[in-house]
Design an enzyme around this catalytic site. Structure first.
Site, mmCIF file in Angstrom:
data_model
loop_
_atom_site.group_PDB
_atom_site.id
_atom_site.type_symbol
_atom_site.label_atom_id
_atom_site.label_comp_id
_atom_site.label_asym_id
_atom_site.label_seq_id
_atom_site.Cartn_x
_atom_site.Cartn_y
_atom_site.Cartn_z
ATOM 1 N N CYS A 17 0.855 -1.199 0.000
ATOM 2 C CA CYS A 17 0.000 0.000 0.000
ATOM 3 C C CYS A 17 0.884 1.240 0.000
ATOM 4 O O CYS A 17 2.075 1.185 0.228
ATOM 5 C CB CYS A 17 -0.870 0.010 1.251
ATOM 6 S SG CYS A 17 -1.839 -1.483 1.433
ATOM 7 N N ARG A 23 1.673 1.533 -6.088
ATOM 8 C CA ARG A 23 1.882 0.574 -4.993
ATOM 9 C C ARG A 23 0.619 -0.177 -4.638
ATOM 10 O O ARG A 23 0.654 -1.257 -4.051
ATOM 11 C CB ARG A 23 2.397 1.301 -3.749
ATOM 12 C CG ARG A 23 3.735 1.972 -3.896
ATOM 13 C CD ARG A 23 4.063 2.805 -2.672
ATOM 14 N NE ARG A 23 4.197 1.959 -1.501
ATOM 15 C CZ ARG A 23 5.357 1.453 -1.074
ATOM 16 N NH1 ARG A 23 6.457 1.701 -1.746
ATOM 17 N NH2 ARG A 23 5.425 0.693 -0.001
ATOM 18 N N TRP A 79 -3.768 -1.874 -1.416
ATOM 19 C CA TRP A 79 -3.764 -3.132 -2.151
ATOM 20 C C TRP A 79 -4.271 -4.147 -1.152
ATOM 21 O O TRP A 79 -3.577 -4.481 -0.185
ATOM 22 C CB TRP A 79 -2.355 -3.469 -2.637
ATOM 23 C CG TRP A 79 -2.270 -4.742 -3.419
ATOM 24 C CD1 TRP A 79 -2.763 -4.990 -4.659
ATOM 25 C CD2 TRP A 79 -1.656 -5.964 -2.997
ATOM 26 N NE1 TRP A 79 -2.495 -6.285 -5.039
ATOM 27 C CE2 TRP A 79 -1.818 -6.909 -4.040
ATOM 28 C CE3 TRP A 79 -0.980 -6.370 -1.852
ATOM 29 C CZ2 TRP A 79 -1.334 -8.220 -3.976
ATOM 30 C CZ3 TRP A 79 -0.495 -7.660 -1.774
ATOM 31 C CH2 TRP A 79 -0.678 -8.569 -2.823
ATOM 32 N N ASN A 136 0.618 -0.211 6.173
ATOM 33 C CA ASN A 136 1.056 -1.080 5.086
ATOM 34 C C ASN A 136 1.710 -2.281 5.745
ATOM 35 O O ASN A 136 2.596 -2.138 6.573
ATOM 36 C CB ASN A 136 2.057 -0.358 4.171
ATOM 37 C CG ASN A 136 2.581 -1.285 3.074
ATOM 38 O OD1 ASN A 136 1.883 -2.204 2.666
ATOM 39 N ND2 ASN A 136 3.802 -1.055 2.625
ATOM 40 N N GLY A 137 1.261 -3.486 5.399
ATOM 41 C CA GLY A 137 1.824 -4.701 5.999
ATOM 42 C C GLY A 137 0.689 -5.657 6.355
ATOM 43 O O GLY A 137 -0.431 -5.506 5.882
ATOM 44 N N GLU A 153 10.718 -14.776 -18.770
ATOM 45 C CA GLU A 153 10.441 -13.360 -18.508
ATOM 46 C C GLU A 153 9.473 -12.794 -19.537
ATOM 47 O O GLU A 153 8.560 -12.033 -19.204
ATOM 48 C CB GLU A 153 11.741 -12.567 -18.491
ATOM 49 C CG GLU A 153 11.601 -11.072 -18.330
ATOM 50 C CD GLU A 153 10.865 -10.644 -17.057
ATOM 51 O OE1 GLU A 153 10.674 -11.488 -16.164
ATOM 52 O OE2 GLU A 153 10.441 -9.476 -17.001
ATOM 53 N N LYS A 181 5.866 -11.071 -18.573
ATOM 54 C CA LYS A 181 5.463 -9.722 -19.020
ATOM 55 C C LYS A 181 4.074 -9.769 -19.644
ATOM 56 O O LYS A 181 3.203 -8.958 -19.351
ATOM 57 C CB LYS A 181 6.466 -9.176 -20.037
ATOM 58 C CG LYS A 181 7.781 -8.758 -19.468
ATOM 59 C CD LYS A 181 7.768 -7.459 -18.668
ATOM 60 C CE LYS A 181 7.429 -7.560 -17.223
ATOM 61 N NZ LYS A 181 8.184 -8.342 -16.301
ATOM 62 N N GLU A 224 1.095 -10.776 -17.054
ATOM 63 C CA GLU A 224 0.782 -9.891 -15.909
ATOM 64 C C GLU A 224 0.140 -8.572 -16.349
ATOM 65 O O GLU A 224 -0.472 -7.894 -15.526
ATOM 66 C CB GLU A 224 2.014 -9.625 -15.056
ATOM 67 C CG GLU A 224 3.080 -8.768 -15.667
ATOM 68 C CD GLU A 224 4.189 -8.450 -14.652
ATOM 69 O OE1 GLU A 224 3.926 -8.326 -13.443
ATOM 70 O OE2 GLU A 224 5.340 -8.340 -15.088
ATOM 71 N N HIS A 255 8.617 -33.169 -24.371
ATOM 72 C CA HIS A 255 8.269 -33.838 -23.104
ATOM 73 C C HIS A 255 6.932 -33.371 -22.574
ATOM 74 O O HIS A 255 6.679 -33.442 -21.365
ATOM 75 C CB HIS A 255 9.379 -33.596 -22.078
ATOM 76 C CG HIS A 255 10.720 -34.079 -22.530
ATOM 77 N ND1 HIS A 255 11.028 -35.416 -22.658
ATOM 78 C CD2 HIS A 255 11.806 -33.404 -22.947
ATOM 79 C CE1 HIS A 255 12.271 -35.537 -23.108
ATOM 80 N NE2 HIS A 255 12.765 -34.340 -23.296
ATOM 81 N N LYS A 262 3.305 -3.113 -7.105
ATOM 82 C CA LYS A 262 4.667 -2.968 -7.592
ATOM 83 C C LYS A 262 5.663 -3.764 -6.761
ATOM 84 O O LYS A 262 6.582 -4.366 -7.279
ATOM 85 C CB LYS A 262 5.078 -1.497 -7.590
ATOM 86 C CG LYS A 262 6.491 -1.254 -8.077
ATOM 87 C CD LYS A 262 6.712 -1.805 -9.461
ATOM 88 C CE LYS A 262 8.158 -1.721 -9.907
ATOM 89 N NZ LYS A 262 8.380 -2.454 -11.158
HETATM 90 C C1 AGP Z 1 7.626 -8.291 -12.470
HETATM 91 O O1 AGP Z 1 7.159 -7.649 -13.641
HETATM 92 C C2 AGP Z 1 6.632 -8.243 -11.344
HETATM 93 N N1 AGP Z 1 6.194 -6.928 -11.084
HETATM 94 C C3 AGP Z 1 7.088 -8.994 -10.116
HETATM 95 O O2 AGP Z 1 7.261 -10.334 -10.502
HETATM 96 C C4 AGP Z 1 8.402 -8.512 -9.470
HETATM 97 O O3 AGP Z 1 9.495 -8.772 -10.321
HETATM 98 C C5 AGP Z 1 8.612 -9.299 -8.170
HETATM 99 O O4 AGP Z 1 7.555 -8.997 -7.296
HETATM 100 C C6 AGP Z 1 9.948 -8.990 -7.478
HETATM 101 O O5 AGP Z 1 9.988 -7.643 -7.120
HETATM 102 P P1 AGP Z 1 11.401 -7.039 -6.620
HETATM 103 O O6 AGP Z 1 12.351 -7.090 -7.784
HETATM 104 O O7 AGP Z 1 11.073 -5.638 -6.192
HETATM 105 O O8 AGP Z 1 11.877 -7.897 -5.483
#
Ligand code: AGP
Length: 608
Positions: free
Chosen positions: A2, A27, A74, A100-101, A481, A485, A488, A504, A603
């Protein structure tokens, strides 16, 4: 994760809080709220939805006052709703909290408070904190907060105000980031400096189990016994415009296009004029580094994929075993950690709970931890023996792009630095590698200039129901990766696979309804990739290929090819990912999604 902001000063708090929340919206963005103190009373405005919705509400429900708190959520406990939005109040309506937490023991605390007559209105864990502080309040807010957090299990960044003590904000932190911003006749708290860069660049980072009591003219940093602690004042290097879009439609587009300049910055930071590699404030001694027999990389998400590239780099350059673990797995796996191991933790935010937990698990075995991180003063950097910053500037879009290539470039330089120290590579190879890496930014620019062709390919493929990404060797992580991308930000099922694994199982997926992205740049395994392409074509799979300029063979049987400039295979992950970032971006934009704030995501995942 958050977003939290607090303001105390002489100005009207609401515009400052609302703008700060806008800068924190990446966030968390399912609900938001603001509370102020005015004429001895708390006044709150909360809504479900985005900051824009909160700003509309504030036009109707005008809040006055020079002290206040803001929060953008969030959801962890309780659906996004007005009643679950922060700030939360105690029963008396005199104490308000943003958080936040995760309060892990909130159910026990809640039952206890209800027995004492508290009326709990929301489904959140945070509201429990407001009532707990209220129960412990005996005329001193910071003492009540201190008492409350001692009863709380879990993580928190808390902002607390009380109408009985309108001249202060109390903040407390455990495992979730919180900074104090220092102004003139005004002070701030925030979960991220992006919220307050408009007003100050002087910040103090709270450590775990520390508190701050701020007034408009003073800042007191305390430990959990109430003793004053001395803290350094940090000056933030980047500017407010670094957290703006600067002409791009989305932060993700800006951050994809920033990659060449980010890598150029890393090169200038890591390579001296004498062409030697060095890292600022690098304090792992050479004698230790020469003895390292085993590398363990811990990370999550995109950073994990960078770690997988790191495995290829370290094993190739150093010839020592390198493992890569998700933080969420490593922390519970009872890992076997041999002596003379080096742990490398990779994290853009430095606040990812699973990565932090993995590092803490590793440190039980007394190993040294080196972190590769993008955020100065973040939790991970403070829990590491040494840090190499990636200097990528703030990465706002939830989908990580420039941080990924920054992490990989940093891993190359770390691998070359260690190889030089351990004499595992010749000087001529090292010099040649540095020369090749110095050319990468220009080559990335060349790919970015071809964005419109990639957009056209995206347009042709955005209706596919599923994607499969195939890569081999050091570009197997690129396939993972690229798939992350796409999924998500476009919500299209996409998975990355080692191309050699096709036979396989995954080949069963291939038909004319599946798009298959093949990373087929020049490589010693190129012919193997061609076999995968042929197998896919034979089953009517629709192929998008990444290939090296000049490759004529693929043109004979493929139409959709994105070319990258020639580069040695071992450095190709810095280029092959660029088209995949753009492909995902354009598909999501064409599908009309909010690229920078995809559903269900945040994020930085600062909770389990
Ligand atoms: C990647 O596009 C995502 N937003 C997510 O997987 C991110 O890489 C992951 O949460 C790790 O975050 P960090 O690099 O801040 O530790």
């Amino acid at each position: 994760m958050c977003g939290i902001i607090g303001y105390i000063g002489s100005k009207d708090a609401v515009p400052i809080l609302a703008q700060g929340l806008k800068n924190l919206e990446y966030r968390g963005y399912d609900s938001a709220g603001i509370v102020t103190i005015y004429k001895g009373k708390l006044a709150t405005a909360k809504c479900k939805g985005r900051i824009a919705d909160l700003k509309s509400l504030l036009k109707k429900k005008v809040l006055r006052g020079n002290v206040g708190l803001g929060h953008t959520r969030w959801a962890t406990h309780g659906v996004p709703s007005v009643v679950n939005a922060h700030p939360h109040l105690d029963c008396s309506g005199k104490i308000s909290v943003v958080h936040n937490g995760i309060i892990e023991n909130f159910q026990d605390l809640k039952e206890n408070l209800k027995k004492q007559g508290c009326k709990i209105k929301s489904q959140t864990d945070t509201e429990v904190a407001a009532h707990l502080i209220s129960k412990l309040y005996k005329g001193n807010l910071e003492a009540a907060v201190r008492g409350a957090v001692k009863k709380i299990k879990g993580s928190f960044a808390l902002g607390v105000i009380s109408s009985d003590e309108p001249g202060k904000i109390v903040a407390a932190r455990r495992d979730s980031p919180l900074v104090v911003g220092l102004g003139s006749g005004e002070n701030f708290i925030a979960s991220d400096v992006a919220a307050i860069l408009n007003y100050t660049k002087q910040v103090i980072y709270l450590e775990d189990n520390q508190m701050a009591v701020i007034t408009k003219d003073s800042v007191n940093m305390l430990d959990m016994r109430g003793n004053k602690v001395n803290k350094d004042i940090n000056t933030i290097s980047y500017r407010q415009e670094d957290v703006q879009k600067r002409g791009f439609s989305h932060f993700m587009a800006k951050e994809i296009h920033e990659q060449p300049q980010v890598l150029s910055r890393i090169i200038s930071c890591c390579v001296s004029r004498q062409n030697t590699i060095r890292f600022k404030d690098f304090n792992l001694d050479s004698s230790f580094l020469k003895k390292v027999e085993n590398i363990i990389i811990i990370a999550c998400g995109t950073a994990y994929h960078a770690g997988l590239v790191g495995k290829y780099i370290m094993e190739s350059f150093l010839r020592i075993p390198t493992s890569v673990d998700y933080g969420s797995e490593f922390r519970y796996r009872k890992p076997v950690i041999r002596k003379n191991s080096l742990v490398i933790a990779i994290s853009q935010s430095g606040e990812t709970a699973d990565t932090l937990a993995g590092v803490r698990e590793a440190k039980k075995s007394k190993v040294r931890v080196l972190s590769i991180c993008n955020v100065l003063g973040s939790s991970l950097t403070r829990e590491s023996d040494s840090v190499i910053y990636t200097h990528a500037g703030p990465e706002i879009s939830v989908a990580s792009t420039k941080a990924y290539t920054a992490q990989i470039m940093t891993l190359y330089f770390l691998g070359l630095y260690l190889a030089n120290l351990r004499n595992s590579l010749s000087k001529s190879y090292i010099n040649g590698a540095i020369a090749s890496l110095k050319k990468v930014p220009t080559k990335q620019r060349e790919i970015l200039q071809n964005s419109s062709a990639i957009k056209a390919i995206a347009k042709k493929h955005l209706h596919f129901g599923a994607f499969l990404y195939l890569g081999r060797n050091i570009n197997f992580p690129t396939a993972l990766e690229g798939a992350l991308k796409l999924k998500e930000i476009s919500y299209i099922p996409a998975e990355g696979y080692a191309a050699g694994e096709m036979k396989h199982g995954p080949i069963a997926l291939i038909d004319e309804y599946r798009a298959v992205v093949c990373i087929a740049n020049n490589s010693f395994v190129f012919d193997k990739m061609v076999s995968n392409i042929q197998e896919t074509l034979a089953r009517k799979g629709k192929i998008i290929a990444i290939a090296t300029q000049g490759n004529k063979q693929l043109r004979e049987y493929l139409k959709e090819i994105i070319f990258i400039p020639p580069i040695e295979e071992e450095f190709s992950p810095l280029l092959t990912i660029i088209p995949l970032q753009l492909l995902a971006y354009y598909i999501a934009v064409l599908k009309g999604y909010d690229v920078d704030k995809p559903r269900n995501l945040a994020k930085s995942v600062t909770v389990e």
